[in-house]
Design a protein around this motif. Structure first.
Motif, PDB file in Angstrom:
ATOM      1  N   LEU A  81       2.436  -6.124   3.506  1.00 27.91           N
ATOM      2  CA  LEU A  81       2.040  -7.361   4.163  1.00 27.91           C
ATOM      3  C   LEU A  81       2.615  -8.522   3.372  1.00 27.91           C
ATOM      4  O   LEU A  81       2.369  -8.657   2.179  1.00 27.91           O
ATOM      5  CB  LEU A  81       0.515  -7.471   4.223  1.00 27.91           C
ATOM      6  CG  LEU A  81      -0.034  -8.785   4.807  1.00 27.91           C
ATOM      7  CD1 LEU A  81       0.308  -8.888   6.291  1.00 27.91           C
ATOM      8  CD2 LEU A  81      -1.542  -8.888   4.590  1.00 27.91           C
ATOM      9  N   LYS A 103       2.761   0.603   3.901  1.00 28.44           N
ATOM     10  CA  LYS A 103       2.719  -0.671   4.614  1.00 28.44           C
ATOM     11  C   LYS A 103       2.823  -1.825   3.620  1.00 28.44           C
ATOM     12  O   LYS A 103       2.298  -1.748   2.514  1.00 28.44           O
ATOM     13  CB  LYS A 103       1.420  -0.808   5.418  1.00 28.44           C
ATOM     14  CG  LYS A 103       1.310   0.109   6.623  1.00 28.44           C
ATOM     15  CD  LYS A 103       0.024  -0.161   7.382  1.00 28.44           C
ATOM     16  CE  LYS A 103      -0.089   0.707   8.630  1.00 28.44           C
ATOM     17  NZ  LYS A 103      -1.344   0.431   9.370  1.00 28.44           N
ATOM     18  N   ASN A 110       0.851  -1.187   0.000  1.00 29.26           N
ATOM     19  CA  ASN A 110       0.000   0.000   0.000  1.00 29.26           C
ATOM     20  C   ASN A 110       0.887   1.237   0.000  1.00 29.26           C
ATOM     21  O   ASN A 110       1.467   1.593   1.021  1.00 29.26           O
ATOM     22  CB  ASN A 110      -0.921   0.011   1.222  1.00 29.26           C
ATOM     23  CG  ASN A 110      -2.013   1.069   1.118  1.00 29.26           C
ATOM     24  OD1 ASN A 110      -1.765   2.194   0.694  1.00 29.26           O
ATOM     25  ND2 ASN A 110      -3.227   0.697   1.486  1.00 29.26           N
ATOM     26  N   LYS A 146      -6.938  -9.866   6.247  1.00 32.95           N
ATOM     27  CA  LYS A 146      -5.764  -9.013   6.425  1.00 32.95           C
ATOM     28  C   LYS A 146      -5.334  -8.412   5.091  1.00 32.95           C
ATOM     29  O   LYS A 146      -4.987  -7.217   5.013  1.00 32.95           O
ATOM     30  CB  LYS A 146      -4.620  -9.827   7.029  1.00 32.95           C
ATOM     31  CG  LYS A 146      -3.472  -8.986   7.551  1.00 32.95           C
ATOM     32  CD  LYS A 146      -3.856  -8.235   8.808  1.00 32.95           C
ATOM     33  CE  LYS A 146      -2.690  -7.535   9.432  1.00 32.95           C
ATOM     34  NZ  LYS A 146      -3.073  -6.748  10.626  1.00 32.95           N
ATOM     35  N   PHE A 163      -5.227  -4.336   3.934  1.00 32.10           N
ATOM     36  CA  PHE A 163      -4.085  -3.616   3.345  1.00 32.10           C
ATOM     37  C   PHE A 163      -4.413  -3.090   1.956  1.00 32.10           C
ATOM     38  O   PHE A 163      -3.800  -2.129   1.503  1.00 32.10           O
ATOM     39  CB  PHE A 163      -2.875  -4.547   3.275  1.00 32.10           C
ATOM     40  CG  PHE A 163      -2.027  -4.547   4.503  1.00 32.10           C
ATOM     41  CD1 PHE A 163      -0.731  -4.064   4.473  1.00 32.10           C
ATOM     42  CD2 PHE A 163      -2.519  -5.014   5.701  1.00 32.10           C
ATOM     43  CE1 PHE A 163       0.069  -4.064   5.594  1.00 32.10           C
ATOM     44  CE2 PHE A 163      -1.741  -5.022   6.847  1.00 32.10           C
ATOM     45  CZ  PHE A 163      -0.450  -4.528   6.804  1.00 32.10           C
TER      46      PHE A 163
END
Length: 494
Positions: free
Chosen positions: A275, A273, A268, A488, A492
């Motif tokens: 993941l 961020k 992102n 999750k 994101f």
């Protein structure tokens, strides 16, 4: 122009030394213009940074010019000092071209979306007495029913040309049965897909050692064209997914093979961020979402990177926009090129090392060279967590490499690092997209936050798409972990 420039102080400014100094200044001016144009073309720096770099260069050039040609006393010592500065300045310009050119060259090389290919070998037993393709004339060749019709046609055309006629064949249900037939001497020669070698070796240990290759056929496959890829992604604004697949082999990067590293990186750019979602290699999933093709995830790589991307996309209900494919054994060369990395192990354990013997790891920090980093990344049999623990260790090594590549060590080992990356990496992220990401990071140099998760499952033995006649070890997904991973990833991707 030259005469007017020297008119005020002709005795001091004329002669060979003065002309040489003038030449150096002209070379600097050309170099500054070249750097500016090149930086604009590759679009690597934000406008403010580009303007700053150009301003520094111009100021340095003007300083030399005024010291030499506008000061009242242009002495020989001043000219000699200016010549030294000129050479340093020109060296900086050359270094900039060299560094930037190297990066862009590698970006262009790895982002060409190279065609993948399959390698089929003619394998015989080591003690068969057959050493060349001519030795199999008149022999019946064992083949696998899993080989595509297109690949089989190309292989037969190649062999027909080499042998002077189309050879007779005998079909076996799968690659493992084909290998078994050769080992048990039910056939003298086989046409073997080298992409499945590691899979066969896992279930039939010693196959590689007992056989030899006397001929190879390279069959081109199509380019990676996953239908999960979105075409309108702005990598500086839109969240996107990159599938990182690691081939656990030392073959060429374009060759197909087991995808033993399967990490989905959800990036992102707005929140900065990342993941990292790790999926175990033995996860029992429908290839490309096809319910008739349940198999181990690692086998998806045998059918191409696009198959792996599509399989992951269906597993997590999310688009997979790009892929990065590496030979995970290239970790060895990359870590050595960076001068080693440090990882924190949660447990003490030992693992076999590629060159022979074993190496040990302690709980806590471990300084690793390339061979030990590879051993740390590959070991799973001696770990209580098995493939789960291996996935965690792979994330440890990837994070350590990223840390080292963003440190001064990258500059001091620039050539070695780029060479390893170029030879062992391919991606469909374009050069423009990569330079755009770098440009955005330069503009906003704040650090990224990286999170890691893994899905889990329960061990079992099943028939698979690649092994229809023999049950092999698989990991049945624990749906709650997959559901949590989907949530999750979706978080994101907002």
């Amino acid at each position: 122009m030259y005469d007017r420039m020297y008119a005020d102080d002709e005795p001091a400014r004329s002669g060979a030394l003065g002309k040489f100094t003038f030449l150096l200044l002209m070379l600097q001016a050309i170099g500054i213009l070249g750097v500016a144009v090149y930086l604009i073309i590759i679009n690597l720096l934000p406008v403010a940074h580009l303007s700053g770099v150009c301003a520094i260069f111009i100021i340095c050039w003007l300083l030399q010019y005024f010291l030499l040609y506008k000061s009242k006393n242009v002495v020989k010592a001043k000219r000699i000092f200016s010549i030294i500065l000129s050479f340093l300045f020109i060296s900086v310009i050359i270094a900039i071209f060299w560094y930037l050119g190297g990066f862009i060259s590698v970006f262009n090389s790895i982002s060409k979306n190279k065609e993948e290919y399959d390698i089929y070998s003619i394998r015989v037993l080591k003690n068969s007495g057959m050493d060349s393709i001519n030795d199999i004339k008149g022999k019946t060749i064992g083949v696998s029913e899993l080989t595509s019709e297109e690949d089989m046609t190309k292989c037969m055309e190649d062999l027909t040309g080499k042998l002077g006629g189309k050879p007779a064949t005998r079909s076996y249900a799968e690659d493992d049965a084909l290998a078994e037939a050769l080992i048990n001497k039910n056939t003298d020669v086989i046409l073997f897909d080298e992409a499945v070698l590691n899979s066969v070796e896992e279930n039939r240990e010693g196959f590689t050692e007992a056989t030899k290759i006397i001929y190879e056929i390279k069959v081109p496959a199509s380019k990676v064209t996953s239908n999960t890829k979105r075409t309108d992604i702005d990598v500086n604004q839109d969240p996107f997914n990159v599938f990182i697949t690691g081939m656990d082999s030392s073959g060429k990067i374009a060759a197909r093979g087991n995808s033993d590293v399967n990490i989905l990186a959800t990036i992102n750019p707005k929140t900065k961020k990342i993941l990292l979602t790790t999926t175990p290699r033995d996860f029992y999933v429908p290839l490309e979402g096809n319910k008739n093709k349940y198999d181990k995830l690692t086998h998806a790589g045998n059918y191409g990177a696009d198959c792996s991307m599509s399989t992951i996309a269906h597993l997590y209900d999310t688009p997979v926009d790009f892929y990065i494919k590496v030979n995970f054994t290239s970790v060895e060369g990359l870590v050595d090129a960076l001068g080693g990395v440090t990882v924190n192990s949660d447990i003490a354990f030992s693992a076999p090392i590629r060159t022979g013997g074993r190496t040990s790891f302690t709980a806590g920090p471990n300084k690793l060279d390339g061979a030990r980093a590879l051993a740390y990344s590959r070991e799973r049999k001696s770990l209580a967590g098995g493939d789960r623990a291996r996935g965690k260790h792979q994330q440890d090594v990837i994070s350590a490499i990223i840390d080292k590549m963003t440190s001064p060590a990258m500059l001091s080992n620039y050539n070695k690092v780029l060479k390893v990356i170029e030879q062992n990496t391919t991606t469909d992220i374009s050069t423009d997209q990569m330079t755009s990401l770098i440009k955005s990071q330069i503009k906003n140099p704040s650090s990224w936050k990286v999170e890691s998760i893994s899905v889990d499952g329960v061990g079992d033995r099943k028939f698979t798409y690649s092994y229809k006649k023999k049950q092999v070890y698989v990991m049945i997904p624990t749906e709650s972990t997959v559901t949590a991973a989907k949530a999750k990833i979706a978080e994101f991707m907002k």
